[in-house]
Scaffold this active site. Structure first.
Site, PDB file in Angstrom:
ATOM      1  CE1 TYR A 201     -10.906  -1.714  -6.100  1.00  0.00           C
ATOM      2  CE2 TYR A 201     -10.999  -4.050  -6.626  1.00  0.00           C
ATOM      3  CZ  TYR A 201     -11.442  -2.960  -5.883  1.00  0.00           C
ATOM      4  OH  TYR A 201     -12.409  -3.138  -4.935  1.00  0.00           O
TER       5      TYR A 201
ATOM      6  CE  LYS B 130      -4.581   4.202  -6.304  1.00  0.00           C
ATOM      7  NZ  LYS B 130      -5.172   2.903  -6.128  1.00  0.00           N
TER       8      LYS B 130
ATOM      9  CB  CYS C 120      -3.119   2.575  -1.682  1.00  0.00           C
ATOM     10  SG  CYS C 120      -3.477   0.869  -1.289  1.00  0.00           S
TER      11      CYS C 120
ATOM     12  CB  CYS D 148      -0.943   0.002   1.209  1.00  0.00           C
ATOM     13  SG  CYS D 148      -1.837   1.551   1.387  1.00  0.00           S
TER      14      CYS D 148
ATOM     15  CD  GLU E   5     -28.432  18.981  -4.620  1.00  0.00           C
ATOM     16  OE1 GLU E   5     -29.495  19.308  -4.077  1.00  0.00           O
ATOM     17  OE2 GLU E   5     -27.665  19.792  -5.184  1.00  0.00           O
TER      18      GLU E   5
ATOM     19  CG  HIS F 226     -28.980  23.021  -3.862  1.00  0.00           C
ATOM     20  ND1 HIS F 226     -29.072  22.154  -4.924  1.00  0.00           N
ATOM     21  CD2 HIS F 226     -29.157  24.269  -4.354  1.00  0.00           C
ATOM     22  CE1 HIS F 226     -29.311  22.856  -6.022  1.00  0.00           C
ATOM     23  NE2 HIS F 226     -29.368  24.138  -5.702  1.00  0.00           N
TER      24      HIS F 226
ATOM     25  CD  GLU G  45      -7.030   2.156  -8.754  1.00  0.00           C
ATOM     26  OE1 GLU G  45      -7.937   2.332  -7.941  1.00  0.00           O
ATOM     27  OE2 GLU G  45      -5.891   1.751  -8.419  1.00  0.00           O
TER      28      GLU G  45
HETATM   29  P1  NDP Z   1      -8.032  -7.923 -10.107  1.00  0.00           P
HETATM   30  O1  NDP Z   1      -8.260  -9.288  -9.614  1.00  0.00           O
HETATM   31  O2  NDP Z   1      -8.900  -6.809  -9.677  1.00  0.00           O
HETATM   32  O3  NDP Z   1      -8.058  -7.943 -11.701  1.00  0.00           O
HETATM   33  C1  NDP Z   1      -7.275  -8.824 -12.441  1.00  0.00           C
HETATM   34  C2  NDP Z   1      -7.618  -8.625 -13.898  1.00  0.00           C
HETATM   35  O4  NDP Z   1      -6.724  -9.388 -14.688  1.00  0.00           O
HETATM   36  C3  NDP Z   1      -9.025  -9.082 -14.219  1.00  0.00           C
HETATM   37  O5  NDP Z   1      -9.564  -8.204 -15.171  1.00  0.00           O
HETATM   38  C4  NDP Z   1      -8.784 -10.462 -14.832  1.00  0.00           C
HETATM   39  O6  NDP Z   1      -9.740 -10.842 -15.761  1.00  0.00           O
HETATM   40  C5  NDP Z   1      -7.470 -10.255 -15.533  1.00  0.00           C
HETATM   41  N1  NDP Z   1      -6.725 -11.498 -15.698  1.00  0.00           N
HETATM   42  C6  NDP Z   1      -6.452 -12.427 -14.751  1.00  0.00           C
HETATM   43  N2  NDP Z   1      -5.726 -13.429 -15.269  1.00  0.00           N
HETATM   44  C7  NDP Z   1      -5.534 -13.127 -16.569  1.00  0.00           C
HETATM   45  C8  NDP Z   1      -4.867 -13.789 -17.645  1.00  0.00           C
HETATM   46  N3  NDP Z   1      -4.257 -14.935 -17.463  1.00  0.00           N
HETATM   47  N4  NDP Z   1      -4.877 -13.190 -18.841  1.00  0.00           N
HETATM   48  C9  NDP Z   1      -5.509 -12.017 -19.039  1.00  0.00           C
HETATM   49  N5  NDP Z   1      -6.156 -11.340 -18.061  1.00  0.00           N
HETATM   50  C10 NDP Z   1      -6.168 -11.895 -16.847  1.00  0.00           C
HETATM   51  O7  NDP Z   1      -6.509  -7.648  -9.793  1.00  0.00           O
HETATM   52  P2  NDP Z   1      -5.623  -6.331  -9.785  1.00  0.00           P
HETATM   53  O8  NDP Z   1      -4.271  -6.806 -10.095  1.00  0.00           O
HETATM   54  O9  NDP Z   1      -6.215  -5.259 -10.606  1.00  0.00           O
HETATM   55  O10 NDP Z   1      -5.707  -5.892  -8.265  1.00  0.00           O
HETATM   56  C11 NDP Z   1      -5.397  -6.826  -7.227  1.00  0.00           C
HETATM   57  C12 NDP Z   1      -6.182  -6.506  -5.993  1.00  0.00           C
HETATM   58  O11 NDP Z   1      -5.644  -5.351  -5.390  1.00  0.00           O
HETATM   59  C13 NDP Z   1      -7.635  -6.184  -6.263  1.00  0.00           C
HETATM   60  O12 NDP Z   1      -8.427  -7.338  -6.184  1.00  0.00           O
HETATM   61  C14 NDP Z   1      -7.979  -5.212  -5.200  1.00  0.00           C
HETATM   62  O13 NDP Z   1      -8.533  -5.915  -4.127  1.00  0.00           O
HETATM   63  C15 NDP Z   1      -6.667  -4.589  -4.811  1.00  0.00           C
HETATM   64  N6  NDP Z   1      -6.590  -3.199  -5.290  1.00  0.00           N
HETATM   65  C16 NDP Z   1      -7.456  -2.285  -4.790  1.00  0.00           C
HETATM   66  C17 NDP Z   1      -7.418  -0.985  -5.221  1.00  0.00           C
HETATM   67  C18 NDP Z   1      -8.376   0.009  -4.675  1.00  0.00           C
HETATM   68  O14 NDP Z   1      -9.003  -0.258  -3.647  1.00  0.00           O
HETATM   69  N7  NDP Z   1      -8.551   1.160  -5.317  1.00  0.00           N
HETATM   70  C19 NDP Z   1      -6.438  -0.537  -6.219  1.00  0.00           C
HETATM   71  C20 NDP Z   1      -5.606  -1.591  -6.699  1.00  0.00           C
HETATM   72  C21 NDP Z   1      -5.686  -2.864  -6.239  1.00  0.00           C
HETATM   73  P3  NDP Z   1     -11.114 -11.576 -15.355  1.00  0.00           P
HETATM   74  O15 NDP Z   1     -11.980 -10.534 -14.742  1.00  0.00           O
HETATM   75  O16 NDP Z   1     -11.620 -12.063 -16.676  1.00  0.00           O
HETATM   76  O17 NDP Z   1     -10.733 -12.673 -14.430  1.00  0.00           O
END
Ligand code: NDP
Length: 459
Positions: free
Chosen positions: A182, A55, A52, A47, A444, A439, A186
């Protein structure tokens, strides 16, 4: 012989991220425990050091060009000059160092002994440091977090992960972001804000699986309108380097060429080489440590919190889990971390804030009314932008409780934090309606949604 005499420490924490640091501090400062913590990289974890915090600072940096453009529409004679990435990066580095120092100070003030090295488990009550020293502890907490996962495709070594994004020598002219979660959304958004030409390639039909479908579609349209080339149903088969850059070949046959390819395809629990198998700590299919409601593993002296347990992988959740663990084990207050109605925000531009059930989840659960408003906010309307804000409440038809709230637009992250209090308290639609609007604000709309847009779920 007392426990304290039998072990070097009451608690040994492996991992100095959000969950581990909170657990160590509470156990030591409020539980009176003798605590040690080992961290092999920088104190603060994902983080603070590579997630976080940096980022969000990049999100802020990337938001300025649009703000400057809006300022011109409001009559200001201003224009964006160039963005000095090395200058921003060194300021970012200084801020991370400040935060890292603050974490160390917190631990030192609590009386936690820090080992700046890797620690692995060598017994139910023993850890081994990288230099071979063995240290015993009555309890061991694993808080080693997660790490980026990159699928095993040809040319995968040409891609970077979010870990590397804060250390780039220069910003690329063109970036390809692979993934639809995410991190992918982002980074695609913030890079676009910083002037990079961005393509996002996601293997599925709609980004941000798991979020409310209407909110996902609204956000995807907004990202495309801001200039991101959104390629859906685009699964990358291989990467290769040429004089033109790095080329991603899609399974469907097309190609995308960029100067930088960021893989944001999920994160996996950081358990490799920790020595868990030999001890009988159970792991799930993704390598996550299986724990009970009190974060205890199958080995009674060993606990785990945060992303390494793959419950809800968010910093504030890891902090709650770490705190609950310390309360339970060292303060005699058995506490389960509460994983219901956890709000989160995706820090794209515009943001997506969400708490509770999605429309799809609610429909599967029972009869619900959906209230939506999609409108052009005053601020950007005046500046001539076409931005639309989405506000959405999902209400249980029988109890009138608000089960879900989803917001897409500027400030959604801030708004959802406050809406989450009401949802967590079990507020009804009538409670929202009884709240007088502030407002003029965009928020709102949440208290002026009079008529249901549709009813969903079994009659
Ligand atoms: P996520 O699990 O959110 O997303 C992973 C993405 O990668 C999905 O779209 C998934 O597709 C895709 N994917 C997975 N495997 C493959 C593959 N083999 N080939 C192609 N695409 C693939 O993970 P992130 O890495 O974005 O984030 C990790 C975690 O970190 C999140 O779950 C979140 O909890 C946390 N986080 C939170 C944030 C916040 O609160 N603002 C910011 C950043 C991270 P599919 O959907 O089809 O499986």
């Amino acid at each position: 012989m007392t426990d304290r005499a039998a072990f070097d420490f009451d608690l040994f924490v492996i991992g100095g991220g959000s969950g581990g640091v909170r657990a160590a501090r509470i156990a030591a400062a409020e539980g009176g425990a003798k605590v040690a913590l080992a961290e092999e990289l920088r104190m603060g974890g994902t983080c603070v050091i590579r997630g976080c915090v940096p980022k969000k600072l990049m999100v802020y940096a990337g938001a300025f060009p649009a703000q400057i453009e809006d300022a011109r529409a409001y009559g200001w004679d201003v224009r964006a000059g160039g963005f000095d990435w090395p200058r921003f990066r060194s300021q970012l580095e200084a801020e991370l160092t400040r935060l890292e120092t603050a974490y160390r100070t917190t631990l030192a003030n609590a009386g936690v002994q820090v080992f700046d090295t890797r620690a692995t488990l060598s017994g139910a009550h023993q850890v081994t440091l990288a230099d071979g020293r063995h240290i015993s502890a009555k309890h061991i907490l694993i808080a080693t977090g997660g790490r980026p996962f990159v699928p095993d495709i040809a040319g995968a070594e040409l891609a970077v992960t979010s870990n590397e994004m804060f250390h780039l020598d220069h910003l690329p002219r063109r970036a390809l972001v692979v993934g639809g979660g995410y991190i992918a959304c982002e980074f695609a958004s913030l890079l676009q804000g910083l002037g990079v030409q961005v393509t996002l390639a996601y293997r599925g039909g709609a980004i941000l699986r798991g979020f409310d479908a209407e909110a996902r579609d609204h956000l995807a349209a907004a990202l495309a309108a801001r200039g991101i080339d959104m390629r859906l149903n685009a699964d990358v088969a291989a990467l290769s380097r040429s004089t033109a850059g790095i080329t991603a070949t899609l399974k469907s046959g097309g190609e995308i060429t960029a100067d930088l390819v960021l893989y944001a395809t999920g994160r996996i629990p950081n358990v490799a080489g920790l020595g868990l198998d030999a001890l009988g700590v159970q792991l799930g299919p993704r390598g996550q440590i299986i724990v009970d409601d009190y974060s205890q593993t199958a080995v009674p002296s060993i606990f785990a919190v945060g992303d390494v347990t793959d419950r809800i992988n968010l910093t504030p959740v890891a902090i709650r889990q770490g705190h609950a663990f310390a309360d339970t084990v060292f303060r005699g207050i058995p506490t389960k971390a509460d994983h219901t109605n956890v709000a989160s925000a995706v820090f794209t531009t515009p943001e997506l804030g969400s708490v509770g059930l999605t429309e799809e989840q609610a429909a599967a659960q029972g009869r619900c009314d959906v209230y939506t408003a999609s409108f052009r906010p005053m601020k950007t309307l005046f500046a001539g932008r076409g931005d639309r804000m989405l506000m959405k409440l999902i209400v249980d038809a029988a109890t009138q409780r608000v089960l879900g709230c989803h917001i897409v637009g500027e400030g959604a992250g801030e708004m959802i934090q406050l809406a989450a209090i009401a949802v967590k308290m079990g507020a009804t639609k009538a409670d929202f309606d009884a709240t007088v609007a502030v407002h003029p604000t965009v928020a709102e709309e949440l208290v002026t949604l009079r008529k249901a847009t549709r009813s969903i779920g079994p009659a």
